[in-house]
Write a protein that holds these residues in place. Sequence first.
Motif, PDB file in Angstrom:
ATOM      1  N   ALA A 211       0.841  -1.205   0.000  1.00  0.00           N
ATOM      2  CA  ALA A 211       0.000   0.000   0.000  1.00  0.00           C
ATOM      3  C   ALA A 211       0.875   1.253   0.000  1.00  0.00           C
ATOM      4  O   ALA A 211       2.072   1.195   0.273  1.00  0.00           O
ATOM      5  CB  ALA A 211      -0.914  -0.011   1.215  1.00  0.00           C
ATOM      6  N   LYS A 212       0.257   2.389  -0.292  1.00  0.00           N
ATOM      7  CA  LYS A 212       0.978   3.671  -0.318  1.00  0.00           C
ATOM      8  C   LYS A 212       0.847   4.412   1.014  1.00  0.00           C
ATOM      9  O   LYS A 212       1.500   5.415   1.241  1.00  0.00           O
ATOM     10  CB  LYS A 212       0.438   4.569  -1.437  1.00  0.00           C
ATOM     11  CG  LYS A 212       0.397   3.912  -2.810  1.00  0.00           C
ATOM     12  CD  LYS A 212       1.782   3.536  -3.292  1.00  0.00           C
ATOM     13  CE  LYS A 212       1.718   2.895  -4.675  1.00  0.00           C
ATOM     14  NZ  LYS A 212       2.823   1.962  -4.904  1.00  0.00           N
ATOM     15  N   ARG A 213      -0.036   3.899   1.872  1.00  0.00           N
ATOM     16  CA  ARG A 213      -0.280   4.537   3.168  1.00  0.00           C
ATOM     17  C   ARG A 213      -0.695   3.441   4.141  1.00  0.00           C
ATOM     18  O   ARG A 213      -1.516   2.587   3.801  1.00  0.00           O
ATOM     19  CB  ARG A 213      -1.390   5.570   3.002  1.00  0.00           C
ATOM     20  CG  ARG A 213      -1.822   6.286   4.261  1.00  0.00           C
ATOM     21  CD  ARG A 213      -2.971   7.237   3.925  1.00  0.00           C
ATOM     22  NE  ARG A 213      -3.549   7.848   5.110  1.00  0.00           N
ATOM     23  CZ  ARG A 213      -4.703   8.521   5.116  1.00  0.00           C
ATOM     24  NH1 ARG A 213      -5.397   8.658   3.990  1.00  0.00           N
ATOM     25  NH2 ARG A 213      -5.158   9.055   6.214  1.00  0.00           N
ATOM     26  N   ILE A 214      -0.109   3.453   5.333  1.00  0.00           N
ATOM     27  CA  ILE A 214      -0.421   2.434   6.342  1.00  0.00           C
ATOM     28  C   ILE A 214      -0.977   3.123   7.590  1.00  0.00           C
ATOM     29  O   ILE A 214      -0.329   3.988   8.174  1.00  0.00           O
ATOM     30  CB  ILE A 214       0.824   1.600   6.702  1.00  0.00           C
ATOM     31  CG1 ILE A 214       1.391   0.905   5.452  1.00  0.00           C
ATOM     32  CG2 ILE A 214       0.479   0.552   7.774  1.00  0.00           C
ATOM     33  CD1 ILE A 214       2.660   0.112   5.695  1.00  0.00           C
ATOM     34  N   ILE A 215      -2.198   2.737   7.960  1.00  0.00           N
ATOM     35  CA  ILE A 215      -2.846   3.257   9.161  1.00  0.00           C
ATOM     36  C   ILE A 215      -2.849   2.133  10.195  1.00  0.00           C
ATOM     37  O   ILE A 215      -3.367   1.052   9.937  1.00  0.00           O
ATOM     38  CB  ILE A 215      -4.285   3.717   8.847  1.00  0.00           C
ATOM     39  CG1 ILE A 215      -4.255   4.875   7.844  1.00  0.00           C
ATOM     40  CG2 ILE A 215      -5.016   4.119  10.124  1.00  0.00           C
ATOM     41  CD1 ILE A 215      -5.607   5.179   7.231  1.00  0.00           C
ATOM     42  N   ARG A 216      -2.233   2.415  11.352  1.00  0.00           N
ATOM     43  CA  ARG A 216      -2.153   1.393  12.411  1.00  0.00           C
ATOM     44  C   ARG A 216      -3.061   1.793  13.569  1.00  0.00           C
ATOM     45  O   ARG A 216      -3.008   2.925  14.051  1.00  0.00           O
ATOM     46  CB  ARG A 216      -0.708   1.251  12.905  1.00  0.00           C
ATOM     47  CG  ARG A 216       0.232   0.736  11.838  1.00  0.00           C
ATOM     48  CD  ARG A 216       1.676   0.653  12.341  1.00  0.00           C
ATOM     49  NE  ARG A 216       2.607   0.558  11.231  1.00  0.00           N
ATOM     50  CZ  ARG A 216       2.994  -0.579  10.669  1.00  0.00           C
ATOM     51  NH1 ARG A 216       2.542  -1.729  11.127  1.00  0.00           N
ATOM     52  NH2 ARG A 216       3.837  -0.574   9.653  1.00  0.00           N
ATOM     53  N   LEU A 217      -3.870   0.820  13.981  1.00  0.00           N
ATOM     54  CA  LEU A 217      -4.786   1.033  15.119  1.00  0.00           C
ATOM     55  C   LEU A 217      -4.262   0.328  16.356  1.00  0.00           C
ATOM     56  O   LEU A 217      -3.637  -0.730  16.260  1.00  0.00           O
ATOM     57  CB  LEU A 217      -6.164   0.465  14.785  1.00  0.00           C
ATOM     58  CG  LEU A 217      -7.001   1.292  13.818  1.00  0.00           C
ATOM     59  CD1 LEU A 217      -7.923   0.399  13.038  1.00  0.00           C
ATOM     60  CD2 LEU A 217      -7.805   2.334  14.572  1.00  0.00           C
ATOM     61  N   LYS A 218      -4.513   0.941  17.501  1.00  0.00           N
ATOM     62  CA  LYS A 218      -4.178   0.297  18.770  1.00  0.00           C
ATOM     63  C   LYS A 218      -5.196   0.768  19.800  1.00  0.00           C
ATOM     64  O   LYS A 218      -5.440   1.971  19.923  1.00  0.00           O
ATOM     65  CB  LYS A 218      -2.761   0.675  19.208  1.00  0.00           C
ATOM     66  CG  LYS A 218      -2.299  -0.085  20.436  1.00  0.00           C
ATOM     67  CD  LYS A 218      -0.888   0.295  20.819  1.00  0.00           C
ATOM     68  CE  LYS A 218      -0.456  -0.486  22.062  1.00  0.00           C
ATOM     69  NZ  LYS A 218       0.895  -0.082  22.496  1.00  0.00           N
ATOM     70  N   ASP A 219      -5.813  -0.178  20.495  1.00  0.00           N
ATOM     71  CA  ASP A 219      -6.783   0.139  21.550  1.00  0.00           C
ATOM     72  C   ASP A 219      -7.862   1.112  21.084  1.00  0.00           C
ATOM     73  O   ASP A 219      -8.257   2.021  21.812  1.00  0.00           O
ATOM     74  CB  ASP A 219      -6.066   0.717  22.779  1.00  0.00           C
ATOM     75  CG  ASP A 219      -5.059  -0.266  23.368  1.00  0.00           C
ATOM     76  OD1 ASP A 219      -5.292  -1.487  23.249  1.00  0.00           O
ATOM     77  OD2 ASP A 219      -4.045   0.179  23.926  1.00  0.00           O
ATOM     78  N   GLY A 220      -8.335   0.926  19.838  1.00  0.00           N
ATOM     79  CA  GLY A 220      -9.465   1.718  19.350  1.00  0.00           C
ATOM     80  C   GLY A 220      -9.128   3.110  18.860  1.00  0.00           C
ATOM     81  O   GLY A 220     -10.022   3.895  18.549  1.00  0.00           O
ATOM     82  N   ARG A 221      -7.835   3.412  18.773  1.00  0.00           N
ATOM     83  CA  ARG A 221      -7.421   4.730  18.270  1.00  0.00           C
ATOM     84  C   ARG A 221      -6.411   4.550  17.139  1.00  0.00           C
ATOM     85  O   ARG A 221      -5.775   3.506  17.037  1.00  0.00           O
ATOM     86  CB  ARG A 221      -6.770   5.568  19.378  1.00  0.00           C
ATOM     87  CG  ARG A 221      -7.682   5.850  20.566  1.00  0.00           C
ATOM     88  CD  ARG A 221      -6.986   6.725  21.601  1.00  0.00           C
ATOM     89  NE  ARG A 221      -7.747   6.785  22.846  1.00  0.00           N
ATOM     90  CZ  ARG A 221      -8.754   7.614  23.067  1.00  0.00           C
ATOM     91  NH1 ARG A 221      -9.123   8.464  22.125  1.00  0.00           N
ATOM     92  NH2 ARG A 221      -9.403   7.611  24.229  1.00  0.00           N
ATOM     93  N   ILE A 222      -6.254   5.593  16.323  1.00  0.00           N
ATOM     94  CA  ILE A 222      -5.218   5.552  15.286  1.00  0.00           C
ATOM     95  C   ILE A 222      -3.875   5.845  15.960  1.00  0.00           C
ATOM     96  O   ILE A 222      -3.656   6.930  16.509  1.00  0.00           O
ATOM     97  CB  ILE A 222      -5.512   6.570  14.162  1.00  0.00           C
ATOM     98  CG1 ILE A 222      -6.772   6.136  13.406  1.00  0.00           C
ATOM     99  CG2 ILE A 222      -4.311   6.681  13.218  1.00  0.00           C
ATOM    100  CD1 ILE A 222      -7.243   7.104  12.344  1.00  0.00           C
ATOM    101  N   GLU A 223      -3.006   4.852  15.933  1.00  0.00           N
ATOM    102  CA  GLU A 223      -1.693   4.982  16.573  1.00  0.00           C
ATOM    103  C   GLU A 223      -0.699   5.680  15.645  1.00  0.00           C
ATOM    104  O   GLU A 223       0.085   6.514  16.068  1.00  0.00           O
ATOM    105  CB  GLU A 223      -1.155   3.590  16.943  1.00  0.00           C
ATOM    106  CG  GLU A 223       0.170   3.607  17.648  1.00  0.00           C
ATOM    107  CD  GLU A 223       0.705   2.202  17.907  1.00  0.00           C
ATOM    108  OE1 GLU A 223       1.283   1.994  18.978  1.00  0.00           O
ATOM    109  OE2 GLU A 223       0.565   1.319  17.035  1.00  0.00           O
ATOM    110  N   SER A 224      -0.765   5.338  14.344  1.00  0.00           N
ATOM    111  CA  SER A 224       0.113   5.998  13.373  1.00  0.00           C
ATOM    112  C   SER A 224      -0.538   5.970  12.001  1.00  0.00           C
ATOM    113  O   SER A 224      -1.380   5.119  11.721  1.00  0.00           O
ATOM    114  CB  SER A 224       1.492   5.323  13.330  1.00  0.00           C
ATOM    115  OG  SER A 224       1.366   4.004  12.817  1.00  0.00           O
ATOM    116  N   ASP A 225      -0.140   6.917  11.175  1.00  0.00           N
ATOM    117  CA  ASP A 225      -0.701   7.061   9.823  1.00  0.00           C
ATOM    118  C   ASP A 225       0.449   7.548   8.954  1.00  0.00           C
ATOM    119  O   ASP A 225       0.820   8.716   8.999  1.00  0.00           O
ATOM    120  CB  ASP A 225      -1.851   8.078   9.867  1.00  0.00           C
ATOM    121  CG  ASP A 225      -2.538   8.234   8.508  1.00  0.00           C
ATOM    122  OD1 ASP A 225      -2.004   7.761   7.491  1.00  0.00           O
ATOM    123  OD2 ASP A 225      -3.616   8.872   8.484  1.00  0.00           O
ATOM    124  N   THR A 226       1.045   6.633   8.184  1.00  0.00           N
ATOM    125  CA  THR A 226       2.268   6.975   7.459  1.00  0.00           C
ATOM    126  C   THR A 226       2.165   6.624   5.990  1.00  0.00           C
ATOM    127  O   THR A 226       1.537   5.631   5.610  1.00  0.00           O
ATOM    128  CB  THR A 226       3.494   6.217   8.043  1.00  0.00           C
ATOM    129  OG1 THR A 226       3.170   4.812   8.098  1.00  0.00           O
ATOM    130  CG2 THR A 226       3.836   6.700   9.444  1.00  0.00           C
TER     131      THR A 226
END
Length: 229
Positions: A211-226
Amino acid sequence: MEKPLIQLRNIVRNFPLGNQTVYVLKDIDLDIMEGEYVALMGPSGSGKSTLMNLLGCLDTPTSGSYSLANQDVSDMTDDQLADIRNKEIGFVFQTFNLIPRQTALQNVALPLVYAGIGKAHRLKRATEVLADVGLGDRMDHQPNQLSGGQRQRVAIARAMVNKPSMILADEPTGNLDSETSVEIMKQFEAIHAQGNTLIVVTHEEAIAQHAKRIIRLKDGRIESDTKTP
């Protein structure tokens, strides 16, 4: 200027469990632009499946707003959501979800039946997308006559047949060996190159890196968006 296809604002999703409340998504804000290729990642319990169900209009938020293709889908009825799903979203599942006794062509044409498209046009369009995914010579085969990779390509063709606003793929290589997984990811890259919006939910880092963008979730929130290189 890029247009947001998806806009989530202050999305909360809670589930009652007995006399408790489970807080799964907590105040999610997210924009995804037309034509983006996004991977959605997170460990078990991070909320990624719940977020995918909201994005796919399979569920509605407890609070907050979700705009898809300039339509507020947060408060729609089940019938309205079903209509949006059929018009705007193509789904690809880990388990393929093909109808066993139907041919590849019939499986791919199915969303067009629900859309009220006439038979001649349905078969023409389904034939085109099967050819696009390299299965022009397998149209009359039933799923049990196809390999896992071929079945997933039928599922991808079915997701594409309605020319949806986005393709939503849930662990699309989860049931495939590594060589076949690479083929399927190449197929997704070709789909993205045609200008389609693609969201892939995966727990596999190697798959997310396509993918061109990776969104990582942790505990129901967006932890990182790169953005990926």
